[in-house]
Design an enzyme around this catalytic site. Structure first.
Site, short mmCIF file in Angstrom:
data_model
loop_
_atom_site.label_atom_id
_atom_site.label_comp_id
_atom_site.label_asym_id
_atom_site.label_seq_id
_atom_site.Cartn_x
_atom_site.Cartn_y
_atom_site.Cartn_z
N TYR A 277 0.82 -1.21 0.00
CA TYR A 277 0.00 0.00 0.00
C TYR A 277 0.86 1.27 0.00
O TYR A 277 0.33 2.36 -0.21
CB TYR A 277 -0.92 0.05 1.23
CG TYR A 277 -1.88 -1.09 1.37
CD1 TYR A 277 -2.09 -2.03 0.35
CD2 TYR A 277 -2.61 -1.26 2.54
CE1 TYR A 277 -2.97 -3.08 0.50
CE2 TYR A 277 -3.50 -2.31 2.70
CZ TYR A 277 -3.67 -3.21 1.69
OH TYR A 277 -4.55 -4.26 1.86
N SER B 188 -2.96 -14.67 3.73
CA SER B 188 -3.99 -13.92 3.03
C SER B 188 -4.15 -14.46 1.62
O SER B 188 -3.16 -14.74 0.93
CB SER B 188 -3.61 -12.43 2.99
OG SER B 188 -4.63 -11.65 2.41
N ASN B 189 -5.40 -14.62 1.22
CA ASN B 189 -5.74 -15.06 -0.14
C ASN B 189 -5.24 -16.47 -0.44
O ASN B 189 -4.90 -16.78 -1.58
CB ASN B 189 -5.19 -14.05 -1.16
CG ASN B 189 -5.79 -12.68 -1.00
OD1 ASN B 189 -7.00 -12.50 -1.10
ND2 ASN B 189 -4.94 -11.69 -0.71
N GLN C 270 -6.75 -13.68 5.89
CA GLN C 270 -7.48 -12.53 5.35
C GLN C 270 -7.87 -12.78 3.89
O GLN C 270 -7.03 -13.11 3.05
CB GLN C 270 -6.61 -11.27 5.44
CG GLN C 270 -7.36 -10.02 5.00
CD GLN C 270 -6.57 -8.74 5.24
OE1 GLN C 270 -6.60 -7.83 4.41
NE2 GLN C 270 -5.87 -8.65 6.37
N PRO D 22 -15.32 -5.64 2.78
CA PRO D 22 -16.50 -6.22 3.43
C PRO D 22 -17.83 -5.63 2.99
O PRO D 22 -18.89 -6.18 3.32
CB PRO D 22 -16.25 -5.95 4.91
CG PRO D 22 -15.42 -4.70 4.91
CD PRO D 22 -14.52 -4.84 3.72
#
Length: 268
Positions: free
Chosen positions: A42, A127-128, A149, A177
């Site tokens: 990010y 995650s994923n 996640q 979400p």
């Protein structure tokens, strides 16, 4: 850093580095959030650090290793760099962001174990991942997986992975979400929202919070949306309303690309 984990977290995906991100994080903390989620990819970890620097008490901070940083040496080195950017003594939770590119279980997973042993991170996240990838990771890791996640919302309910989380006693942390507010287009969610003087986004968060071992992390830059998301904790959906949302037969991914595990043939 404190060790408390708050189910409703604050996501920082696409929050621009600098004042937007720092102010958003600071406002989320002022609103009541104690779980903040970011990632190396990010490019805003330092700004998240600036935001949490204003009130570090009782915070739970999570970040993720980028897909180019998953060899043993890169994972160890960049996790330490993330810790420094965040300005914390240790990272509460470090995820493997995606099991692609440089991900190799024999290298990446021992790095996570060693980062826990060395006090750089407190907990391990994935995650994923798909269930077979989770099986392999859980088998190889010495330390427990604290969280997995994935994208999860009423239009992509992830029943199998939610059941897996309950069975293996870890959290399913739900990103996107509210499906980037596609939930506002669903009649059932609009009608339930109207009955509670709420928004479909709030109903989606309340539905996720009703599920065992599910923790949504909505992202919002607008301060009003940050507060609206937090207020979803007060919505008490009826059994009938929950069942109506459960019955939505949708499989709509927001985040999807060819290299994602669910699109790849991983058969031997």
């Amino acid at each position: 850093m404190a060790t408390a984990f708050d189910r409703l977290g604050y996501g920082t995906y696409k929050l621009a580095a600098g004042e937007e991100c720092a102010a958003g994080v600071a406002h989320a903390i002022e609103t009541g959030y104690r779980h903040v989620d970011t990632a190396q990819g990010y490019d805003n970890e330092a700004s998240v650090g600036d935001g949490i620097d204003r009130d570090r008490e009782d915070l739970f901070v999570a970040t993720k290793l980028s897909t180019d940083n998953l060899s043993y040496d890169d994972a160890v080195e960049t996790a330490r760099a993330s810790r420094d950017r965040l300005g914390v003594d240790s990272i509460d939770l470090l995820y493997v962001h995606w099991p692609i590119n440089t991900y190799e279980p024999a290298e990446t997973l021992p790095a996570l174990d060693d980062l826990v042993d060395d006090g750089v991170i407190d907990r391990i996240g994935l995650s994923n991942f798909e269930p077979d990838e989770l099986d392999e990771a859980l088998d190889r890791l010495d330390h427990d997986v604290f969280a997995h996640q994935v994208e999860c919302h009423p239009l992509l309910q992830q029943e199998r992975l939610r059941e897996y989380a309950v069975e293996h006693d870890h959290w399913l942390v739900a990103y996107s979400p509210i499906a980037r507010n596609r939930v506002a287009e669903v009649d059932a969610l609009r009608e339930i929202a109207a009955a509670h003087d709420a928004t479909p986004a709030q109903v989606s968060l309340a539905w996720l919070l009703s599920k065992e071992r599910v923790a949504p992390i909505p992202k919002a830059a607008d301060f009003g949306h940050v507060e609206d998301n937090w207020a979803a904790r007060e919505i008490d959906l009826t059994d009938e309303e929950l069942a109506r949302i459960d019955a939505l037969d949708r499989r709509e991914r927001i985040v999807d690309f060819e290299e994602a595990s669910w699109n790849r043939d991983r058969s031997p």
